[in-house]
Design a protein around this motif. Structure first.
Motif, PDB file in Angstrom:
ATOM      1  N   SER A  13       0.840  -1.187   0.000  1.00 59.41           N
ATOM      2  CA  SER A  13       0.000   0.000   0.000  1.00 59.41           C
ATOM      3  C   SER A  13       0.880   1.244   0.000  1.00 59.41           C
ATOM      4  O   SER A  13       2.001   1.229   0.506  1.00 59.41           O
ATOM      5  CB  SER A  13      -0.937   0.010   1.210  1.00 59.41           C
ATOM      6  OG  SER A  13      -0.210  -0.075   2.409  1.00 59.41           O
ATOM      7  N   ALA A  14       0.342   2.293  -0.581  1.00 57.34           N
ATOM      8  CA  ALA A  14       1.093   3.546  -0.698  1.00 57.34           C
ATOM      9  C   ALA A  14       1.193   4.245   0.651  1.00 57.34           C
ATOM     10  O   ALA A  14       0.339   4.063   1.513  1.00 57.34           O
ATOM     11  CB  ALA A  14       0.392   4.459  -1.704  1.00 57.34           C
ATOM     12  N   ARG A  15       2.224   5.046   0.826  1.00 62.58           N
ATOM     13  CA  ARG A  15       2.342   5.852   2.053  1.00 62.58           C
ATOM     14  C   ARG A  15       1.272   6.918   2.101  1.00 62.58           C
ATOM     15  O   ARG A  15       0.801   7.309   3.147  1.00 62.58           O
ATOM     16  CB  ARG A  15       3.711   6.516   2.104  1.00 62.58           C
ATOM     17  CG  ARG A  15       4.796   5.569   2.516  1.00 62.58           C
ATOM     18  CD  ARG A  15       6.134   6.233   2.693  1.00 62.58           C
ATOM     19  NE  ARG A  15       6.082   7.580   3.218  1.00 62.58           N
ATOM     20  CZ  ARG A  15       7.003   8.500   2.970  1.00 62.58           C
ATOM     21  NH1 ARG A  15       8.015   8.225   2.205  1.00 62.58           N
ATOM     22  NH2 ARG A  15       6.899   9.694   3.490  1.00 62.58           N
ATOM     23  N   GLY A  16       0.905   7.410   0.957  1.00 59.82           N
ATOM     24  CA  GLY A  16      -0.109   8.451   0.861  1.00 59.82           C
ATOM     25  C   GLY A  16      -0.613   8.553  -0.558  1.00 59.82           C
ATOM     26  O   GLY A  16       0.039   8.095  -1.487  1.00 59.82           O
ATOM     27  N   VAL A  17      -1.794   9.131  -0.726  1.00 67.28           N
ATOM     28  CA  VAL A  17      -2.414   9.235  -2.040  1.00 67.28           C
ATOM     29  C   VAL A  17      -2.836  10.685  -2.267  1.00 67.28           C
ATOM     30  O   VAL A  17      -3.291  11.364  -1.340  1.00 67.28           O
ATOM     31  CB  VAL A  17      -3.631   8.299  -2.140  1.00 67.28           C
ATOM     32  CG1 VAL A  17      -4.335   8.442  -3.470  1.00 67.28           C
ATOM     33  CG2 VAL A  17      -3.191   6.854  -1.938  1.00 67.28           C
ATOM     34  N   GLY A  18      -2.717  11.144  -3.525  1.00 75.76           N
ATOM     35  CA  GLY A  18      -3.126  12.500  -3.875  1.00 75.76           C
ATOM     36  C   GLY A  18      -2.289  13.533  -3.151  1.00 75.76           C
ATOM     37  O   GLY A  18      -1.066  13.433  -3.087  1.00 75.76           O
ATOM     38  N   SER A  19      -2.946  14.528  -2.559  1.00 81.88           N
ATOM     39  CA  SER A  19      -2.222  15.596  -1.866  1.00 81.88           C
ATOM     40  C   SER A  19      -1.480  15.078  -0.641  1.00 81.88           C
ATOM     41  O   SER A  19      -0.584  15.737  -0.124  1.00 81.88           O
ATOM     42  CB  SER A  19      -3.188  16.707  -1.447  1.00 81.88           C
ATOM     43  OG  SER A  19      -4.137  16.205  -0.533  1.00 81.88           O
ATOM     44  N   LEU A  20      -1.829  13.869  -0.179  1.00 81.76           N
ATOM     45  CA  LEU A  20      -1.159  13.278   0.981  1.00 81.76           C
ATOM     46  C   LEU A  20       0.045  12.407   0.586  1.00 81.76           C
ATOM     47  O   LEU A  20       0.699  11.827   1.427  1.00 81.76           O
ATOM     48  CB  LEU A  20      -2.158  12.445   1.786  1.00 81.76           C
ATOM     49  CG  LEU A  20      -3.376  13.235   2.297  1.00 81.76           C
ATOM     50  CD1 LEU A  20      -4.394  12.301   2.919  1.00 81.76           C
ATOM     51  CD2 LEU A  20      -2.937  14.292   3.291  1.00 81.76           C
ATOM     52  N   SER A  21       0.307  12.329  -0.721  1.00 83.97           N
ATOM     53  CA  SER A  21       1.445  11.559  -1.234  1.00 83.97           C
ATOM     54  C   SER A  21       2.673  12.457  -1.333  1.00 83.97           C
ATOM     55  O   SER A  21       2.569  13.622  -1.738  1.00 83.97           O
ATOM     56  CB  SER A  21       1.108  11.018  -2.623  1.00 83.97           C
ATOM     57  OG  SER A  21       2.268  10.602  -3.301  1.00 83.97           O
ATOM     58  N   PRO A  22       3.857  11.928  -0.991  1.00 84.45           N
ATOM     59  CA  PRO A  22       5.078  12.727  -1.134  1.00 84.45           C
ATOM     60  C   PRO A  22       5.322  13.169  -2.578  1.00 84.45           C
ATOM     61  O   PRO A  22       5.957  14.179  -2.817  1.00 84.45           O
ATOM     62  CB  PRO A  22       6.187  11.789  -0.654  1.00 84.45           C
ATOM     63  CG  PRO A  22       5.508  10.712   0.103  1.00 84.45           C
ATOM     64  CD  PRO A  22       4.105  10.617  -0.412  1.00 84.45           C
TER      65      PRO A  22
ATOM     66  N   GLY B 261      -2.526   3.604  -7.899  1.00 83.70           N
ATOM     67  CA  GLY B 261      -1.805   2.494  -7.292  1.00 83.70           C
ATOM     68  C   GLY B 261      -1.760   2.514  -5.784  1.00 83.70           C
ATOM     69  O   GLY B 261      -0.726   2.244  -5.180  1.00 83.70           O
ATOM     70  N   SER B 262      -2.884   2.824  -5.158  1.00 84.47           N
ATOM     71  CA  SER B 262      -2.883   2.984  -3.711  1.00 84.47           C
ATOM     72  C   SER B 262      -2.793   1.679  -2.934  1.00 84.47           C
ATOM     73  O   SER B 262      -2.383   1.666  -1.787  1.00 84.47           O
ATOM     74  CB  SER B 262      -4.143   3.748  -3.275  1.00 84.47           C
ATOM     75  OG  SER B 262      -5.310   3.025  -3.637  1.00 84.47           O
ATOM     76  N   PHE B 263      -3.193   0.556  -3.561  1.00 82.48           N
ATOM     77  CA  PHE B 263      -3.214  -0.724  -2.846  1.00 82.48           C
ATOM     78  C   PHE B 263      -3.066  -1.858  -3.849  1.00 82.48           C
ATOM     79  O   PHE B 263      -3.624  -1.811  -4.943  1.00 82.48           O
ATOM     80  CB  PHE B 263      -4.539  -0.876  -2.091  1.00 82.48           C
ATOM     81  CG  PHE B 263      -4.685  -2.195  -1.378  1.00 82.48           C
ATOM     82  CD1 PHE B 263      -4.144  -2.376  -0.113  1.00 82.48           C
ATOM     83  CD2 PHE B 263      -5.368  -3.248  -1.960  1.00 82.48           C
ATOM     84  CE1 PHE B 263      -4.271  -3.590   0.545  1.00 82.48           C
ATOM     85  CE2 PHE B 263      -5.506  -4.459  -1.315  1.00 82.48           C
ATOM     86  CZ  PHE B 263      -4.957  -4.635  -0.058  1.00 82.48           C
TER      87      PHE B 263
ATOM     88  N   SER C  55      -3.518   1.078   6.879  1.00 82.51           N
ATOM     89  CA  SER C  55      -3.544   2.525   7.046  1.00 82.51           C
ATOM     90  C   SER C  55      -2.898   3.181   5.841  1.00 82.51           C
ATOM     91  O   SER C  55      -1.705   3.000   5.577  1.00 82.51           O
ATOM     92  CB  SER C  55      -2.799   2.914   8.316  1.00 82.51           C
ATOM     93  OG  SER C  55      -2.792   4.308   8.462  1.00 82.51           O
ATOM     94  N   ILE C  56      -3.718   3.919   5.089  1.00 79.72           N
ATOM     95  CA  ILE C  56      -3.230   4.659   3.932  1.00 79.72           C
ATOM     96  C   ILE C  56      -3.702   6.096   4.102  1.00 79.72           C
ATOM     97  O   ILE C  56      -4.867   6.328   4.411  1.00 79.72           O
ATOM     98  CB  ILE C  56      -3.804   4.088   2.614  1.00 79.72           C
ATOM     99  CG1 ILE C  56      -3.388   2.635   2.400  1.00 79.72           C
ATOM    100  CG2 ILE C  56      -3.358   4.933   1.423  1.00 79.72           C
ATOM    101  CD1 ILE C  56      -4.046   1.977   1.206  1.00 79.72           C
ATOM    102  N   TYR C  57      -2.821   7.034   3.916  1.00 75.73           N
ATOM    103  CA  TYR C  57      -3.231   8.437   3.945  1.00 75.73           C
ATOM    104  C   TYR C  57      -3.954   8.718   2.638  1.00 75.73           C
ATOM    105  O   TYR C  57      -3.337   8.911   1.596  1.00 75.73           O
ATOM    106  CB  TYR C  57      -2.018   9.339   4.134  1.00 75.73           C
ATOM    107  CG  TYR C  57      -1.317   9.109   5.443  1.00 75.73           C
ATOM    108  CD1 TYR C  57      -1.922   9.534   6.624  1.00 75.73           C
ATOM    109  CD2 TYR C  57      -0.105   8.455   5.500  1.00 75.73           C
ATOM    110  CE1 TYR C  57      -1.297   9.311   7.844  1.00 75.73           C
ATOM    111  CE2 TYR C  57       0.525   8.231   6.722  1.00 75.73           C
ATOM    112  CZ  TYR C  57      -0.085   8.661   7.876  1.00 75.73           C
ATOM    113  OH  TYR C  57       0.529   8.436   9.080  1.00 75.73           O
ATOM    114  N   CYS C  58      -5.280   8.677   2.689  1.00 79.72           N
ATOM    115  CA  CYS C  58      -6.121   8.748   1.502  1.00 79.72           C
ATOM    116  C   CYS C  58      -7.007   9.992   1.579  1.00 79.72           C
ATOM    117  O   CYS C  58      -7.453  10.369   2.670  1.00 79.72           O
ATOM    118  CB  CYS C  58      -6.989   7.491   1.452  1.00 79.72           C
ATOM    119  SG  CYS C  58      -8.049   7.394   0.002  1.00 79.72           S
ATOM    120  N   PRO C  59      -7.287  10.633   0.443  1.00 78.50           N
ATOM    121  CA  PRO C  59      -8.161  11.807   0.456  1.00 78.50           C
ATOM    122  C   PRO C  59      -9.592  11.517   0.919  1.00 78.50           C
ATOM    123  O   PRO C  59     -10.308  12.431   1.302  1.00 78.50           O
ATOM    124  CB  PRO C  59      -8.162  12.274  -1.000  1.00 78.50           C
ATOM    125  CG  PRO C  59      -6.989  11.628  -1.633  1.00 78.50           C
ATOM    126  CD  PRO C  59      -6.724  10.378  -0.868  1.00 78.50           C
TER     127      PRO C  59
END
Length: 167
Positions: A9-18, A24-26, A103-107
């Motif tokens: 899973s991604a560390r964050g997605v959209g504005s919450l992504s580095p 490709g969130s999961f 836990s994914i930082y998702c919008p």
């Protein structure tokens, strides 16, 4: 029969992504294959391949069906003949599955429900497996995919969230 289970899973997605990535969130892969003590080294694991005709920005036009080519390779053997193929799809903003505690930082806070999967039309055309995804939802939604394949001996099931976006 052995089972290989992979989840990412991604560390964050959209504005919450580095890197401000929306896709490709999961990913989850479950692979069943035969093995024993005589088989050392690389194992013959069935790996699905999906050819999705997306634009360079990983988008497709909402309302225009996508024809996806489905095939598989086997580690160490190359392309294999498939006995059974299915593809499910879903639409939405979700970054992960409701049944998975991750836990994914998702919008968005909602997660994709198991009952939301739709079955794609899958058939063989000129010796190739193809699936049609209708993309029949509003622009701005993401397309989630779940593919299952078998060559008669091994099986693979992959779940991918936010595979491409509809524009």
């Amino acid at each position: 029969m052995k089972q290989l289970f992979v989840r990412s899973s991604a560390r964050g997605v959209g504005s919450l992504s580095p890197v401000k990535d929306n896709l490709g969130s999961f990913y989850q892969g479950i692979y069943n294959f035969s093995s024993d003590s005589s088989k050392q080294g690389a194992q013959a694991v069935l790996m699905p391949k999906l050819h999705i005709p997306v634009a360079i920005d990983n988008t497709l036009v909402a309302g225009q069906p996508a024809v996806v080519k489905l095939s598989a390779v086997m580690d160490g053997l190359g392309k294999v003949d498939l006995a059974d193929v299915s593809l499910e799809y879903g639409y939405g903003q979700e970054c992960s599955l409701a049944a998975i505690s991750v836990s994914i930082y998702c919008p968005v806070s909602s997660k994709f429900a198991e009952g939301s999967w739709k079955i794609a039309d899958v058939k063989q055309v000129d010796g190739e497996w193809v699936a049609t995804i209708p993309n029949d939802t509003a622009a701005g939604n993401f397309v989630h995919l779940r593919v299952q394949m078998s060559d008669g001996n091994s099986t693979a099931k992959q779940t991918m969230m936010r595979v491409y976006m509809l524009k």
